[in-house]
Structure formats: C-alpha cells, structure tokens
Design a protein around this motif. Structure first.
Motif, short mmCIF file in Angstrom:
data_model
loop_
_atom_site.label_atom_id
_atom_site.label_comp_id
_atom_site.label_asym_id
_atom_site.label_seq_id
_atom_site.Cartn_x
_atom_site.Cartn_y
_atom_site.Cartn_z
N VAL A 34 0.83 -1.20 0.00
CA VAL A 34 0.00 0.00 0.00
C VAL A 34 0.86 1.26 0.00
CG1 VAL A 34 -1.53 1.38 1.48
CG2 VAL A 34 -2.06 -1.02 1.02
N ARG A 35 1.98 1.21 0.72
CA ARG A 35 2.86 2.38 0.83
C ARG A 35 3.47 2.79 -0.51
NH1 ARG A 35 7.23 0.84 4.84
NH2 ARG A 35 7.84 3.04 4.69
N THR A 36 3.48 1.90 -1.48
CA THR A 36 3.98 2.25 -2.81
C THR A 36 2.91 2.93 -3.66
OG1 THR A 36 3.38 0.14 -3.87
CG2 THR A 36 5.52 0.24 -2.74
N ILE A 37 1.68 2.98 -3.14
CA ILE A 37 0.54 3.49 -3.92
C ILE A 37 0.00 4.80 -3.39
CG2 ILE A 37 -1.84 2.97 -4.65
CD1 ILE A 37 -1.08 0.00 -4.50
N THR A 38 -0.08 4.94 -2.05
CA THR A 38 -0.78 6.07 -1.47
C THR A 38 -0.23 6.41 -0.08
OG1 THR A 38 -2.99 6.89 -0.84
CG2 THR A 38 -2.53 4.57 -0.43
N THR A 39 -0.57 7.59 0.39
CA THR A 39 -0.31 7.96 1.78
C THR A 39 -1.61 8.05 2.58
OG1 THR A 39 -0.40 10.33 1.23
CG2 THR A 39 1.77 9.26 1.19
N ASP A 40 -2.70 7.59 1.98
CA ASP A 40 -4.00 7.66 2.64
C ASP A 40 -4.20 6.45 3.57
OD1 ASP A 40 -4.58 9.98 1.26
OD2 ASP A 40 -5.57 8.92 -0.39
N TYR A 41 -3.32 6.34 4.54
CA TYR A 41 -3.41 5.25 5.52
C TYR A 41 -2.98 5.79 6.87
CZ TYR A 41 1.64 5.01 4.77
OH TYR A 41 2.98 5.32 4.67
N GLY A 42 -3.37 5.12 7.95
CA GLY A 42 -2.96 5.61 9.25
C GLY A 42 -3.52 4.82 10.40
N LEU A 43 -2.94 5.06 11.58
CA LEU A 43 -3.36 4.42 12.81
C LEU A 43 -4.55 5.15 13.41
CD1 LEU A 43 -2.92 2.52 15.29
CD2 LEU A 43 -1.33 4.24 16.16
N ARG A 44 -5.55 4.39 13.82
CA ARG A 44 -6.70 4.93 14.54
C ARG A 44 -6.84 4.15 15.84
NH1 ARG A 44 -5.85 8.47 11.82
NH2 ARG A 44 -7.21 9.70 10.44
N ARG A 45 -6.44 4.76 16.94
CA ARG A 45 -6.45 4.07 18.22
C ARG A 45 -7.85 3.83 18.76
NH1 ARG A 45 -1.54 3.35 20.62
NH2 ARG A 45 0.24 4.50 19.73
N ASP A 46 -8.84 4.51 18.20
CA ASP A 46 -10.21 4.27 18.63
C ASP A 46 -10.85 3.07 17.92
OD1 ASP A 46 -10.39 5.48 16.15
OD2 ASP A 46 -11.98 6.87 16.71
N VAL A 47 -10.14 2.49 16.96
CA VAL A 47 -10.58 1.24 16.31
C VAL A 47 -9.91 0.11 17.08
CG1 VAL A 47 -10.57 -0.09 14.17
CG2 VAL A 47 -10.83 2.41 14.09
N ARG A 48 -10.63 -0.48 18.02
CA ARG A 48 -10.00 -1.35 19.02
C ARG A 48 -10.50 -2.80 18.93
NH1 ARG A 48 -12.06 1.24 24.11
NH2 ARG A 48 -13.83 1.56 22.69
N VAL A 49 -9.55 -3.70 19.07
CA VAL A 49 -9.84 -5.14 19.12
C VAL A 49 -9.02 -5.75 20.25
CG1 VAL A 49 -9.36 -7.34 17.94
CG2 VAL A 49 -10.55 -5.51 16.73
N TYR A 50 -9.65 -6.61 21.02
CA TYR A 50 -8.94 -7.37 22.06
C TYR A 50 -8.46 -8.68 21.43
CZ TYR A 50 -10.50 -4.11 25.62
OH TYR A 50 -10.69 -2.97 26.37
N GLY A 51 -7.14 -8.87 21.41
CA GLY A 51 -6.53 -10.03 20.77
C GLY A 51 -6.16 -11.11 21.76
N SER A 52 -6.12 -12.34 21.28
CA SER A 52 -5.85 -13.49 22.14
C SER A 52 -4.40 -13.52 22.65
CB SER A 52 -6.14 -14.78 21.38
OG SER A 52 -5.83 -15.91 22.18
N ASN A 53 -4.26 -14.03 23.87
CA ASN A 53 -2.94 -14.25 24.48
C ASN A 53 -2.57 -15.74 24.52
OD1 ASN A 53 -2.35 -11.46 25.57
ND2 ASN A 53 -4.31 -11.84 26.55
N ARG A 54 -3.21 -16.54 23.71
CA ARG A 54 -3.01 -17.99 23.89
C ARG A 54 -1.58 -18.43 23.59
NH1 ARG A 54 -7.48 -19.92 19.45
NH2 ARG A 54 -6.60 -18.98 17.58
N ARG A 55 -0.88 -17.71 22.73
CA ARG A 55 0.53 -18.05 22.52
C ARG A 55 1.36 -17.72 23.76
NH1 ARG A 55 -0.66 -16.46 16.96
NH2 ARG A 55 -0.46 -18.33 15.65
N VAL A 56 1.04 -16.61 24.41
CA VAL A 56 1.73 -16.27 25.65
C VAL A 56 1.48 -17.35 26.70
CG1 VAL A 56 1.92 -14.58 27.52
CG2 VAL A 56 1.56 -13.81 25.17
#
Length: 250
Positions: A203-225
């Motif tokens: 994507v970085r070779t195509i556009t700069t219309d990307y970014g981090l949004r900290r309000d888009v939140r997901v709780y991820g699994s710790n099963r590997r830990v």
C-alpha cells in the motif's frame, strides 16, 4: 447490500469463535456483512458458525471455505469473495479476537475521514488466564514494535510514499479498490510470512491515505503467551526467531 464487509479467517476454532461472533453481533452499527473463511478445519468450526447464524437471523453471515492452509490465503479468499459480492469497504478480524462494540462505527468514520487503509489498536484480552504483568509486557512490546517498524531496514525503500504503520491483520480495514491495487494479502501460511506487513508495504507504494486509529480497538488473544511464555512469543512475532513445532495453538 452493505458497503462494509468483515472477513474472519478461522482454523479449528470451534471452542473460541463464538466469542468473536458474539462481539460482532453486539456492534452498534450492524450494517455489515460477515464472511467467515473456514481454512480447512478438522473440527466443528463450520457447524458452530452455521448454528450461530441460524440463532441470529438478522446478521448477514456467509460461510465459505479455503482449503489452502494459511492465514494469508484464507484472508485473501475472504476479501476477494466480498469484493465479488459488491463490497466497497473491507475489514478483517480473527476468530480469537473481540472487537469492541463501536468497532464498525469507528472503521466507517475513519473511511469517511479519507483513509483508504486503517490500522487499529490491538489490546491483549483479559479473559484467558494470562497474568497482568505478562499482558502488560505484550502491550508495551506492541508499542515498541510499532515505533521500531518505522526505522526497520526491511520497511525502508525509495518506492515508499509514507512511513511504515504497524497494522495487525486482526484489526485492520481497507477499501476494496486499494486492496486490489496493492495485490491483496500474499497467499501464505503464518509460519512463512507476516501477511499484514506485506500488504501495508504494498500500500505504501501506492498512497499515503493510511494511518493508525487508536479508537478502532480489538482485544486479541494471548493464547501463545499462555502456551509459550512471553519471551518465546515475542521472538515468534519478531520474524519467527522462535520456531515452535505447533504454531496453531488452540
């Protein structure tokens, strides 16, 4: 048909996928279609999804299959299925993850702001019996990795139009047109390549219309830990410096 389609790869997730499905059923903005990609599971994952769909008839749930083993392959199949069915906006989460109730609302708002690729905030789950200190170490490590990624030699190239943004595959969204233009997720196994990083760099070779949004939140699994411990888990995510016999921890 909704603009937003959510893709969820799943491999042998009969015991965990109900939580992810329930989190999506609890979204404040329910105007989306969910595609679950059964990645050649040997358990009753597909049955659990069908049963959930029948119990929640108001949800638009499509169950498809990808026999080629691999998170990249399964995610790509789901994304391209959604596009073929008219999707304009694509989001991905995983079958061991819990999106917050405003997840789809925040994703659509980020798209409306002009972003074409959205990187969400990944937070360790608190309901899997993993100690607080270990969860904290993982969360701090994610922040460090996000910062380091901007300077990592593998993420440097004169073709890139903007800085690297760490984008977890289990919490990201992208427009359909950009997904196709970037070539999509590489159809690889999780042992071979971090498919999310490969997509972001394309994507970085195509556009700069990307970014981090900290309000888009997901709780991820710790099963590997839980299975490997913190040190080995961090080594695994750091370019697979730890190579366990069993990657698909369940």
């Amino acid at each position: 048909m909704s603009k937003l389609w959510v893709v969820m790869p799943a491999y042998n997730e009969e015991h965990g996928i109900t939580g992810a499905l329930a989190a999506l059923a609890a979204q404040l903005d329910r105007d989306f279609t969910l595609v679950v990609v059964d990645n050649n599971s040997t358990d009753d994952t597909a049955t659990v999804v069908r049963d959930f769909a029948s119990e929640h008839p108001w949800m638009r749930i499509e169950l498809i299959e990808e026999t080629q083993k691999g998170t990249g392959a399964a995610a790509d199949t789901g994304m391209r299925h959604a596009i073929s069915r008219g999707a304009v906006r694509l989001a991905r989460t995983d079958a061991d993850c819990l999106p917050t109730p405003d997840w789809t609302t925040r994703i659509n708002a980020a798209f409306e702001s002009g972003l074409r690729l959205i990187s969400g905030q990944l937070i360790p789950r608190t309901d899997e019996g993993v100690k607080w200190v270990d969860r904290t170490i993982i969360r701090v490590a994610l922040e460090v990795a996000s910062t380091f990624g901007k300077f990592r030699p593998g993420n440097q190239d004169s073709r890139y139009l903007g800085p690297y943004v760490m984008t977890p595959g289990c919490n990201m969204a992208i427009t359909a047109e950009l997904y196709e233009a970037a070539g999509g997720f590489p159809r690889t196994a999780i042992e071979d390549l971090h498919e999310d990083r490969a997509l972001v760099n394309a994507v970085r070779t195509i556009t700069t219309d990307y970014g981090l949004r900290r309000d888009v939140r997901v709780y991820g699994s710790n099963r590997r830990v839980r299975a490997w411990g913190v040190r080995k888990t961090l080594a695994w995510y750091a370019d697979h410096r730890y190579k366990p016999e069993l990657v698909d921890i369940r």
